[in-house]
Design a protein around this motif. Structure first.
Motif, PDB file in Angstrom:
ATOM      1  N   SER A  31       4.131   5.111   3.568  1.00  0.00           N
ATOM      2  CA  SER A  31       3.379   6.376   3.572  1.00  0.00           C
ATOM      3  C   SER A  31       4.345   7.554   3.685  1.00  0.00           C
ATOM      4  O   SER A  31       5.434   7.433   4.251  1.00  0.00           O
ATOM      5  CB  SER A  31       2.373   6.386   4.719  1.00  0.00           C
ATOM      6  N   VAL A  32       3.892   8.649   3.088  1.00  0.00           N
ATOM      7  CA  VAL A  32       4.702   9.877   3.114  1.00  0.00           C
ATOM      8  C   VAL A  32       3.800  11.006   3.563  1.00  0.00           C
ATOM      9  O   VAL A  32       2.682  11.145   3.067  1.00  0.00           O
ATOM     10  CB  VAL A  32       5.273  10.200   1.713  1.00  0.00           C
ATOM     11  N   GLN A  33       4.295  11.788   4.538  1.00  0.00           N
ATOM     12  CA  GLN A  33       3.506  12.959   4.954  1.00  0.00           C
ATOM     13  C   GLN A  33       4.436  14.093   5.348  1.00  0.00           C
ATOM     14  O   GLN A  33       5.587  13.868   5.746  1.00  0.00           O
ATOM     15  CB  GLN A  33       2.588  12.595   6.113  1.00  0.00           C
ATOM     16  N   ALA A  34       3.873  15.267   5.228  1.00  0.00           N
ATOM     17  CA  ALA A  34       4.668  16.441   5.625  1.00  0.00           C
ATOM     18  C   ALA A  34       4.594  16.568   7.134  1.00  0.00           C
ATOM     19  O   ALA A  34       3.566  16.271   7.740  1.00  0.00           O
ATOM     20  CB  ALA A  34       4.111  17.687   4.976  1.00  0.00           C
ATOM     21  N   VAL A  35       5.703  16.968   7.730  1.00  0.00           N
ATOM     22  CA  VAL A  35       5.688  17.188   9.191  1.00  0.00           C
ATOM     23  C   VAL A  35       5.326  18.642   9.412  1.00  0.00           C
ATOM     24  O   VAL A  35       5.991  19.533   8.863  1.00  0.00           O
ATOM     25  CB  VAL A  35       7.067  16.883   9.803  1.00  0.00           C
ATOM     26  N   THR A  36       4.263  18.807  10.190  1.00  0.00           N
ATOM     27  CA  THR A  36       3.842  20.188  10.429  1.00  0.00           C
ATOM     28  C   THR A  36       4.967  20.898  11.173  1.00  0.00           C
ATOM     29  O   THR A  36       5.348  20.471  12.258  1.00  0.00           O
ATOM     30  CB  THR A  36       2.565  20.235  11.291  1.00  0.00           C
TER      31      THR A  36
ATOM     32  N   LEU B 173       0.859  -1.190   0.000  1.00  0.00           N
ATOM     33  CA  LEU B 173       0.000   0.000   0.000  1.00  0.00           C
ATOM     34  C   LEU B 173       0.890   1.233   0.000  1.00  0.00           C
ATOM     35  O   LEU B 173       1.798   1.347   0.833  1.00  0.00           O
ATOM     36  CB  LEU B 173      -0.868   0.028   1.254  1.00  0.00           C
ATOM     37  N   ILE B 174       0.620   2.138  -0.960  1.00  0.00           N
ATOM     38  CA  ILE B 174       1.415   3.376  -0.982  1.00  0.00           C
ATOM     39  C   ILE B 174       0.483   4.533  -0.731  1.00  0.00           C
ATOM     40  O   ILE B 174      -0.567   4.653  -1.358  1.00  0.00           O
ATOM     41  CB  ILE B 174       2.142   3.520  -2.330  1.00  0.00           C
TER      42      ILE B 174
END
Ligand code: ADP
Length: 674
Positions: free
Chosen positions: A588-593, A539-540
Motif C-alpha cells: 500500500s502507498v499513502q501520503a503522509v499528512t 493486493l495493491i
C-alpha cells in the motif's frame, strides 16, 4: 590551589615569636616598674633634701637673730640698772621680741639688780620662784665669764599656771667696765617664742617645727602636721656657745601616684608607644611570615608542577639567553640544565642546517613582532644528533613593572604525534584498499542477488516460449508477449547492473519524480510470477492523489521487490493455510499528512505479510549484512534496502501485524507540487 596544612605546624617561627613577645613585654613591664620605683626614690630624696635645706635655713636664721639679739641686749648695759631708762629699754626690747621672756641685770655675785618680764605671757614667774632657774643662769654666766662673751644655758622646763609649761633657755652676757666685771645681762629665751618669731613662715607652710632632744623627744612645738600622714623628718643643730639645740622640721610625704612625675610619665608613654610599635611590627612580621610561607609553598607547588610536566618549558631573556628550563625540556633535548642555562644564540639544540632560518626567526622576534598564539612548529636536535619536530607556544615574559624581560615558551615534542599520524595514514591506506576489495565483493554479491530475479523471470518466459514452440497445437499467440517480457527483463537486468554499480561506487544517483503506481506496476510481473508459485494473492492499494516521489527508480523498485519477496518467503506453502484467507501480501502507498511545521511532504510505502513474524534474534540482526535464516538466502536484501532508503533521506522500519505477520514501512520524499 591546596597546600599541605602540616607545613604550618612544622614551621617553628610563631611559637618562638610569642615567647620573644612575652619576654619583651615582661622586660618592659619590669623596666617600667624599676623606673617608677627609682623616680619615687628620686622624688623622696629631693623632698628630703628640700626639707634639710629648709631646716638648715631656719636654724641659720635663728642663729643670726640670736647674735643680733645679743648685740641689742648688750646695749642695755649703757643705762643704769636702777634707772627708769633701763626699765624702759628692757620693756621695749621685750615688746619687740617675742622670743625673749625676761631680761635681768645681775651683779657679779648673781644678785638681781634689775629685771623686766615680757608683757605677753602674764605671770610667768609666779608659779615657781625665779631662783629655781638660778643654777642654769649661773652655769651660763660662768661659761660666759670664761669666754668673755655670751653663753647659753641648757634649756629647761618652766611650769606655768594650769599645769602647762614652757621650755626656756638663758643667755648670759658678761658686762665689764674698763676691764672690771660689772655683772651679767641675762636674757631668757622661750624656745616656742624663738620659733614663732624667727621661723620663716613661707618655709613652714603645712609643715611642723619643733626643738627636740637628741633622742627625738620634743621640747617645744611650734607647728604640727595634721593627722596620721607619713612624715619626713629633717633636723639641724643650732649650736650656740654653751649649748646646742636640735631643730626638727617635719613634712608630710607627698602622695606619689603611679606616674609621680613627668619623667616617669614620659618614659611610660614612650614604653607604651614602643609596645604598640612592637605589636604593629609583630603583626607585620606575622603577615610577612605568612606571606613568605605561602610564597614558599606556592613555589614548591609550582616546582612540583613544572617537574611533573611533560611539556618542556623554557624562558629566554631579551638577548635570547636561556634563563630557565624545566626537566621535561632537558629530557627532550638530552642536555643537562647546566649546559642549557645561560647559553645564547645559536641554541645548542638547533640543527646545523637550520641555523640561518632560526637566526632570522629570532631576529624577527627580537624586533618585537607578535608571535602566533597557536604556536609554530619547529625542528630541534637532541644531543645524540637526532632531529625531532616540536610545537612551540611562546608568550612574552612581563615583570612586575610591566616591562618585557624575555619570552616564556612551552615546547611540545611532536615526534610521537607524528608517528601516530603516520601510522594512521598507513592504516587508512590499508583500510581503503580493503574497502575497495570489499566493495568489489559486495558488488558481485549484490549483482548476483539482484540479477537472480530478472534471470529467473527470463528463464521462466523462455521456457514458456519453448513450450509454445514445441506444441504447434497451441499456436504462437503468446510468443510475442513472452518475448517482450524476456526483452523487458533483460533490460531490467542491465539497469540493475548499472544502478548496483552506481550504488556501490556511491555515485550520486539519478533522482526523478516517479508515480508510486508506476513503481508498483513495473515490478508487478515479477511479483505475480513469485506469488502464483506460492499461491499468494498480491493486493495493491495506492491511495488516490498520492504525489509522485523523488527517487532512484530502479533502486526503489529493488527495495519493493526485496520486501515483497521476503514477505512471500515468510508465507511458504501451508503457512498460513490456504483456506485461512491470510495468504495475502499487500502493498500500500499513502501520503503522509504533513505536520504544520514540516516543510517536506512524504509518501509512505508499506509491505505487509501474514507470515510467522520476526524472531527476537532476527529483530536485532535484521539489517546486518549476511544475516539470513534461509538455506539459499544471502542476507543482503534488507541491508541493501536500508542503505537505499537512507540515501533517500528516509527510514526503513518494521512492526508486527496482528494476529500474525510483519509490516515493513519506508518513506520517500514527495516531489514538490508544481
Ligand atoms: P535473505 O532474504 O537473503 O535471507 P534479507 O536481508 O532479505 O536476506 O532477510 C534477512 C532475514 O530476515 C531473513 O532470512 C528472514 O529470516 C528475515 N525476514 C526478512 N523479512 C521477513 C518477513 N517479512 N517475515 C519474517 N522474516 C523476515
Amino acid at each position: 590551589m591546596t597546600h599541605p596544612s602540616n607545613a604550618a605546624q612544622a614551621w617553628p617561627y610563631p611559637r618562638r615569636w610569642w615567647l620573644a613577645g612575652l619576654l619583651l613585654l615582661a622586660l618592659l613591664t619590669g623596666l617600667l616598674g624599676v623606673l617608677v620605683f627609682l623616680a619615687r626614690e628620686y622624688e623622696a630624696a629631693r623632698e628630703q633634701d628640700d626639707l634639710s635645706r629648709d631646716v638648715e635655713a631656719i636654724a641659720n636664721d635663728m642663729r643670726s637673730e640670736l647674735t643680733r639679739n645679743t648685740q641689742t641686749v648688750q646695749l642695755l648695759n649703757s643705762a643704769d640698772p636702777n634707772s627708769a631708762l633701763w626699765q624702759q629699754r628692757a620693756e621695749r626690747l621685750l615688746q619687740s621680741h617675742r622670743a625673749l621672756v625676761r631680761l635681768e641685770w645681775r651683779d657679779p655675785d648673781m644678785a638681781l639688780l634689775a629685771s623686766s618680764n615680757t608683757p605677753f605671757l602674764g605671770a610667768l614667774f609666779q608659779t615657781l620662784p625665779r631662783d629655781q632657774a638660778l643654777p642654769d643662769i649661773r652655769r651660763a654666766c660662768d661659761a660666759a665669764s670664761r669666754i668673755s662673751g655670751p653663753s647659753y644655758s641648757s634649756n629647761y622646763f618652766w611650769p606655768t599656771a594650769g599645769g602647762r609649761g614652757l621650755a626656756l633657755m638663758e643667755m648670759c652676757l658678761p658686762i665689764a667696765q674698763s676691764g672690771t666685771p660689772k655683772g651679767f645681762l641675762v636674757a631668757t629665751y622661750s624656745l616656742a617664742g624663738m620659733m614663732a618669731e624667727w621661723a620663716n613662715t613661707s618655709l613652714l607652710r603645712g609643715r611642723g617645727l619643733a626643738f627636740t632632744e637628741a633622742d627625738g623627744t620634743r621640747l617645744s612645738l611650734h607647728a604640727t602636721v595634721p593627722g596620721g600622714r607619713e612624715l619626713m623628718l629633717a633636723g639641724a643643730l643650732l649650736d650656740l656657745p654653751g649649748h646646742t639645740l636640735q631643730l626638727q622640721l617635719q613634712s608630710p610625704r607627698r602622695p606619689l601616684g603611679l606616674f609621680p612625675n613627668v619623667l616617669t610619665a614620659v618614659v611610660g608613654a614612650l614604653s607604651l608607644s614602643l609596645l604598640v610599635v612592637l605589636a604593629f611590627l609583630a603583626h607585620d612580621m606575622r603577615r610577612r611570615w605568612r606571606a613568605e610561607r605561602e610564597l614558599a609553598e606556592a613555589l614548591a607547588f609550582r616546582k612540583a608542577m613544572e617537574n611533573s610536566l611533560v611539556t618542556g618549558l623554557r624562558a629566554r631573556d631579551m638577548q635570547g639567553r636561556l634563563t630557565y628550563v624545566n626537566p621535561a625540556f632537558c629530557d627532550m633535548v638530552g642536555l643537562p640544565p647546566e649546559q642549557l642555562l645561560g647559553s645564547g644564540l645559536p641554541a645548542p639544540y638547533w640543527p646545523d642546517e637550520l641555523l640561518d632560518v632560526y637566526q632570522q626567526r629570532q631576529a624577527v622576534r627580537l624586533a618585537g613582532q607578535a608571535l602566533p598564539r597557536e604556536g609554530f612548529e619547529s625542528m630541534f636536535q637532541r644531543s645524540d644528533g637526532t632531529r625531532f619536530p616540536v610545537l612551540i607556544i611562546e608568550a612574552p615574559l612581563i615583570d612586575a613593572h610591566g616591562t618585557q624581560t624575555g619570552w616564556m615558551s612551552a615546547v611540545l615534542d611532536l615526534s610521537e604525534q607524528r608517528r601516530v599520524e603516520e601510522l594512521n595514514r598507513a592504516q587508512q591506506d590499508r583500510l581503503q584498499a580493503t574497502a575497495r576489495l570489499a566493495m568489489m565483493g559486495e558488488m558481485a554479491s549484490l549483482l548476483s542477488h539482484e540479477l537472480n530475479q530478472p534471470l529467473a523471470a527470463i528463464a521462466s518466459y523462455a521456457n514458456g516460449s519453448l513450450n509454445l514452440l514445441a506444441d504447434p497445437q497451441r499456436g504462437d499467440d503468446g510468443l510475442p508477449s513472452a518475448m517482450r517480457q524476456i526483452v523487458a527483463q533483460a533490460d531490467r537486468a542491465a539497469r540493475v547492473i548499472k544502478s548496483v554499480s552506481d550504488f556501490v561506487r556511491r555515485r550520486e544517483q539519478v533522482r526523478e519524480a516517479v508515480n508510486a503506481a508506476d513503481l508498483l506496476e513495473s515490478i508487478q510481473p515479477l511479483l505475480a510470477l513469485q506469488a502464483s508459485k506460492l499461491g499468494i494473492r498480491v493486493l495493491i492499494n495506492v491511495q488516490a492523489g498520492v504525489p509522485p516521489v523523488v527517487c532512484d527508480r530502479t533502486m526503489v523498485e529493488q527495495v519493493l521487490l526485496n520486501l515483497a519477496r521476503n514477505g512471500m518467503q515468510a508465507m511458504p506453502h501451508g503457512d498460513p493455510p490456504a483456506r485461512s484467507g491470510w495468504r495475502v501480501l499487500s502493498l500500500s502507498v499513502q501520503a503522509v499528512t504533513p505536520e504544520a511545521s514540516a516543510a517536506r511532504r512524504w509518501v509512505e510505502f508499506a509491505v505487509t505479510d501474514h507470515g510467522q513474524g520476526l524472531s527476537e534474534a532476527a529483530k536485532t540482526q535484521l539489517f546486518i549484512p549476511f544475516f539470513t535464516t534461509k538455506a539459499d538466502g544471502m542476507g543482503l536484501g534488507l541491508s541493501l534496502c536500508r542503505t537505499v532508503i537512507e540515501q533517500h533521506a528516509g527510514e526503513l522500519t518494521h512492526a508486527p501485524v496482528l494476529p500474525r505477520g510483519t509490516v515493513f514501512r519506508f518513506r520517500l520524499p514527495a516531489a514538490p507540487a508544481l
